[in-house]
Design an enzyme around this catalytic site. Structure first.
Site, PDB file in Angstrom:
ATOM      1  N   GLY A  47      12.016   5.247   9.213  1.00  0.00           N
ATOM      2  CA  GLY A  47      12.470   3.852   9.254  1.00  0.00           C
ATOM      3  C   GLY A  47      13.862   3.629   9.795  1.00  0.00           C
ATOM      4  O   GLY A  47      14.130   2.615  10.437  1.00  0.00           O
ATOM      5  N   GLU A 101      20.215   5.239   6.164  1.00  0.00           N
ATOM      6  CA  GLU A 101      18.921   4.789   5.621  1.00  0.00           C
ATOM      7  C   GLU A 101      18.566   3.416   6.176  1.00  0.00           C
ATOM      8  O   GLU A 101      19.453   2.659   6.580  1.00  0.00           O
ATOM      9  CB  GLU A 101      19.030   4.671   4.086  1.00  0.00           C
ATOM     10  CG  GLU A 101      18.346   5.775   3.309  1.00  0.00           C
ATOM     11  CD  GLU A 101      16.817   5.719   3.351  1.00  0.00           C
ATOM     12  OE1 GLU A 101      16.235   5.113   4.276  1.00  0.00           O
ATOM     13  OE2 GLU A 101      16.212   6.301   2.446  1.00  0.00           O
ATOM     14  N   ASP A 102      17.278   3.085   6.164  1.00  0.00           N
ATOM     15  CA  ASP A 102      16.872   1.744   6.565  1.00  0.00           C
ATOM     16  C   ASP A 102      17.043   0.760   5.408  1.00  0.00           C
ATOM     17  O   ASP A 102      17.572  -0.332   5.589  1.00  0.00           O
ATOM     18  CB  ASP A 102      15.416   1.736   7.091  1.00  0.00           C
ATOM     19  CG  ASP A 102      14.412   2.375   6.133  1.00  0.00           C
ATOM     20  OD1 ASP A 102      14.796   2.885   5.063  1.00  0.00           O
ATOM     21  OD2 ASP A 102      13.204   2.383   6.469  1.00  0.00           O
ATOM     22  N   ASP A 105      15.649   0.523  -2.002  1.00  0.00           N
ATOM     23  CA  ASP A 105      14.769  -0.330  -2.793  1.00  0.00           C
ATOM     24  C   ASP A 105      14.911   0.095  -4.258  1.00  0.00           C
ATOM     25  O   ASP A 105      15.850  -0.312  -4.936  1.00  0.00           O
ATOM     26  CB  ASP A 105      13.352  -0.142  -2.228  1.00  0.00           C
ATOM     27  CG  ASP A 105      12.317  -1.041  -2.843  1.00  0.00           C
ATOM     28  OD1 ASP A 105      12.585  -2.234  -3.004  1.00  0.00           O
ATOM     29  OD2 ASP A 105      11.206  -0.561  -3.151  1.00  0.00           O
ATOM     30  N   LYS A 133      18.135  -3.849  -1.412  1.00  0.00           N
ATOM     31  CA  LYS A 133      17.421  -4.753  -2.334  1.00  0.00           C
ATOM     32  C   LYS A 133      17.854  -4.400  -3.751  1.00  0.00           C
ATOM     33  O   LYS A 133      17.119  -3.721  -4.471  1.00  0.00           O
ATOM     34  CB  LYS A 133      15.904  -4.529  -2.228  1.00  0.00           C
ATOM     35  CG  LYS A 133      15.254  -5.066  -0.990  1.00  0.00           C
ATOM     36  CD  LYS A 133      13.750  -5.239  -1.182  1.00  0.00           C
ATOM     37  CE  LYS A 133      12.964  -4.061  -0.716  1.00  0.00           C
ATOM     38  NZ  LYS A 133      11.506  -4.334  -0.568  1.00  0.00           N
ATOM     39  N   PHE A 154       9.146  -7.857   0.510  1.00  0.00           N
ATOM     40  CA  PHE A 154       8.760  -6.766   1.403  1.00  0.00           C
ATOM     41  C   PHE A 154       9.076  -7.176   2.837  1.00  0.00           C
ATOM     42  O   PHE A 154       8.705  -8.263   3.274  1.00  0.00           O
ATOM     43  CB  PHE A 154       7.266  -6.452   1.259  1.00  0.00           C
ATOM     44  CG  PHE A 154       6.899  -5.150   1.913  1.00  0.00           C
ATOM     45  CD1 PHE A 154       7.140  -3.946   1.273  1.00  0.00           C
ATOM     46  CD2 PHE A 154       6.333  -5.133   3.182  1.00  0.00           C
ATOM     47  CE1 PHE A 154       6.826  -2.735   1.885  1.00  0.00           C
ATOM     48  CE2 PHE A 154       6.017  -3.931   3.804  1.00  0.00           C
ATOM     49  CZ  PHE A 154       6.267  -2.727   3.149  1.00  0.00           C
ATOM     50  N   VAL A 155       9.787  -6.330   3.546  1.00  0.00           N
ATOM     51  CA  VAL A 155      10.204  -6.667   4.905  1.00  0.00           C
ATOM     52  C   VAL A 155       9.678  -5.660   5.923  1.00  0.00           C
ATOM     53  O   VAL A 155       9.381  -4.512   5.584  1.00  0.00           O
ATOM     54  CB  VAL A 155      11.744  -6.779   5.016  1.00  0.00           C
ATOM     55  CG1 VAL A 155      12.254  -8.018   4.297  1.00  0.00           C
ATOM     56  CG2 VAL A 155      12.438  -5.525   4.482  1.00  0.00           C
ATOM     57  N   ASP A 161       8.240  -0.328   8.284  1.00  0.00           N
ATOM     58  CA  ASP A 161       6.805  -0.375   8.544  1.00  0.00           C
ATOM     59  C   ASP A 161       6.011  -0.901   7.368  1.00  0.00           C
ATOM     60  O   ASP A 161       6.470  -0.922   6.229  1.00  0.00           O
ATOM     61  CB  ASP A 161       6.286   1.041   8.840  1.00  0.00           C
ATOM     62  CG  ASP A 161       6.252   1.910   7.576  1.00  0.00           C
ATOM     63  OD1 ASP A 161       7.302   2.015   6.911  1.00  0.00           O
ATOM     64  OD2 ASP A 161       5.175   2.452   7.246  1.00  0.00           O
ATOM     65  N   ARG A 167       6.929  -1.265  13.169  1.00  0.00           N
ATOM     66  CA  ARG A 167       8.305  -0.743  13.251  1.00  0.00           C
ATOM     67  C   ARG A 167       9.054  -1.283  14.465  1.00  0.00           C
ATOM     68  O   ARG A 167      10.268  -1.422  14.438  1.00  0.00           O
ATOM     69  CB  ARG A 167       8.294   0.789  13.347  1.00  0.00           C
ATOM     70  CG  ARG A 167       7.833   1.493  12.079  1.00  0.00           C
ATOM     71  CD  ARG A 167       8.151   2.981  12.191  1.00  0.00           C
ATOM     72  NE  ARG A 167       7.423   3.791  11.236  1.00  0.00           N
ATOM     73  CZ  ARG A 167       7.787   3.997   9.965  1.00  0.00           C
ATOM     74  NH1 ARG A 167       8.869   3.441   9.493  1.00  0.00           N
ATOM     75  NH2 ARG A 167       7.067   4.757   9.180  1.00  0.00           N
TER      76      ARG A 167
HETATM   77  P1  IMP Z   1      13.226   3.626  -2.557  1.00  0.00           P
HETATM   78  O1  IMP Z   1      13.107   5.103  -2.803  1.00  0.00           O
HETATM   79  O2  IMP Z   1      12.323   2.836  -3.464  1.00  0.00           O
HETATM   80  O3  IMP Z   1      14.634   3.103  -2.559  1.00  0.00           O
HETATM   81  O4  IMP Z   1      12.563   3.353  -1.164  1.00  0.00           O
HETATM   82  C1  IMP Z   1      13.134   3.604   0.018  1.00  0.00           C
HETATM   83  C2  IMP Z   1      12.078   3.660   1.106  1.00  0.00           C
HETATM   84  O5  IMP Z   1      10.958   2.804   0.838  1.00  0.00           O
HETATM   85  C3  IMP Z   1      12.657   3.151   2.386  1.00  0.00           C
HETATM   86  O6  IMP Z   1      13.261   4.190   3.122  1.00  0.00           O
HETATM   87  C4  IMP Z   1      11.449   2.531   3.081  1.00  0.00           C
HETATM   88  O7  IMP Z   1      10.767   3.505   3.847  1.00  0.00           O
HETATM   89  C5  IMP Z   1      10.550   2.081   1.960  1.00  0.00           C
HETATM   90  N1  IMP Z   1      10.697   0.631   1.691  1.00  0.00           N
HETATM   91  C6  IMP Z   1      11.307   0.056   0.641  1.00  0.00           C
HETATM   92  N2  IMP Z   1      11.259  -1.283   0.717  1.00  0.00           N
HETATM   93  C7  IMP Z   1      10.604  -1.559   1.862  1.00  0.00           C
HETATM   94  C8  IMP Z   1      10.259  -2.804   2.520  1.00  0.00           C
HETATM   95  O8  IMP Z   1      10.539  -3.921   2.079  1.00  0.00           O
HETATM   96  N3  IMP Z   1       9.591  -2.677   3.698  1.00  0.00           N
HETATM   97  C9  IMP Z   1       9.260  -1.469   4.243  1.00  0.00           C
HETATM   98  N4  IMP Z   1       9.573  -0.300   3.670  1.00  0.00           N
HETATM   99  C10 IMP Z   1      10.241  -0.345   2.482  1.00  0.00           C
HETATM  100 MG    MG Z   2       8.170   3.338   5.023  1.00  0.00          MG
END
Ligand code: IMP
Ligand code: MG
Length: 182
Positions: A47, A101-102, A105, A133, A154-155, A161, A167
């Protein structure tokens, strides 16, 4: 069969992303320009690659680049566990490390990556994310550089993606699941 999704409004326009990426590159430049060590940039696949390319082209600093692939996510919900799919190959001990990072979450992936990369004993370790977020956080993680703080939606697009699609959209869009769709 995969659930389908419905793309709603554009959340962040391409021009707005470009402006913010300029500012982030300036902030990072200011923080690292006087350091004598190498800056090791670790991009989290897949991402973050769109964001990372735009950011690094604007960064007038010598960098070393590597990639890591880890995920805690399946479709639109976190699985709560982090899996390492592909590790770094470049030595990062005693260098300044910047994780790109993208989106942060739940924070599970970023917290795990910070622990994992810290075990290589870098001189410093910072986290840069295009999107944050904070309302979705399960484990505490505070990015050092944040592009945009967004609500818990969700984005998609600009690297992000849904099931590996969307993407390459140039802007960031809000999406929601379309129940009963194909
Ligand atoms: P975390 O471990 O829950 O913080 O998630 C991080 C990863 O989840 C990111 O690197 C994304 O690949 C994916 N992710 C989290 N939120 C979104 C979203 O809103 N859209 C798409 N991918 C997301
Ligand atoms: Mg992803």
């Amino acid at each position: 069969m995969a659930d389908s999704i419905e793309i709603l409004d554009a959340l962040i326009a391409a021009e707005e992303i470009a402006r913010r990426v300029d500012e982030m590159a300036a902030d990072i430049h200011k923080d690292y320009v006087d350091r004598r060590r190498s800056l090791s940039v670790i991009v989290v696949l897949k991402g973050a690659c769109f964001f990372a390319v735009d950011l690094l082209k604007r960064l007038d600093l010598p960098i070393r680049l590597d990639f890591i692939k880890a995920s805690s996510y399946t479709r639109m919900g976190s699985t709560g566990e982090v899996r390492l799919h592909s590790d770094i190959h470049m030595p990062i001990a005693e260098t300044d490390v910047l994780i790109v990072e993208d989106i942060i979450d739940t924070g599970l992936t970023a917290a795990w990556l910070k622990r994992h990369l810290a075990s290589h004993e870098p001189a410093s370790l910072r986290l840069c994310t295009l999107l944050d977020k904070p309302e979705a956080r399960v484990v505490p993680v505070e990015p050092d550089y944040t592009g945009f703080t967004i609500p818990n939606v969700f984005v998609l697009g600009y690297g992000l993606d849904y099931d590996e699609e969307y993407r390459n959209l140039p802007a960031i869009y809000v999406a929601r699941s379309a129940q009963g769709g194909g």
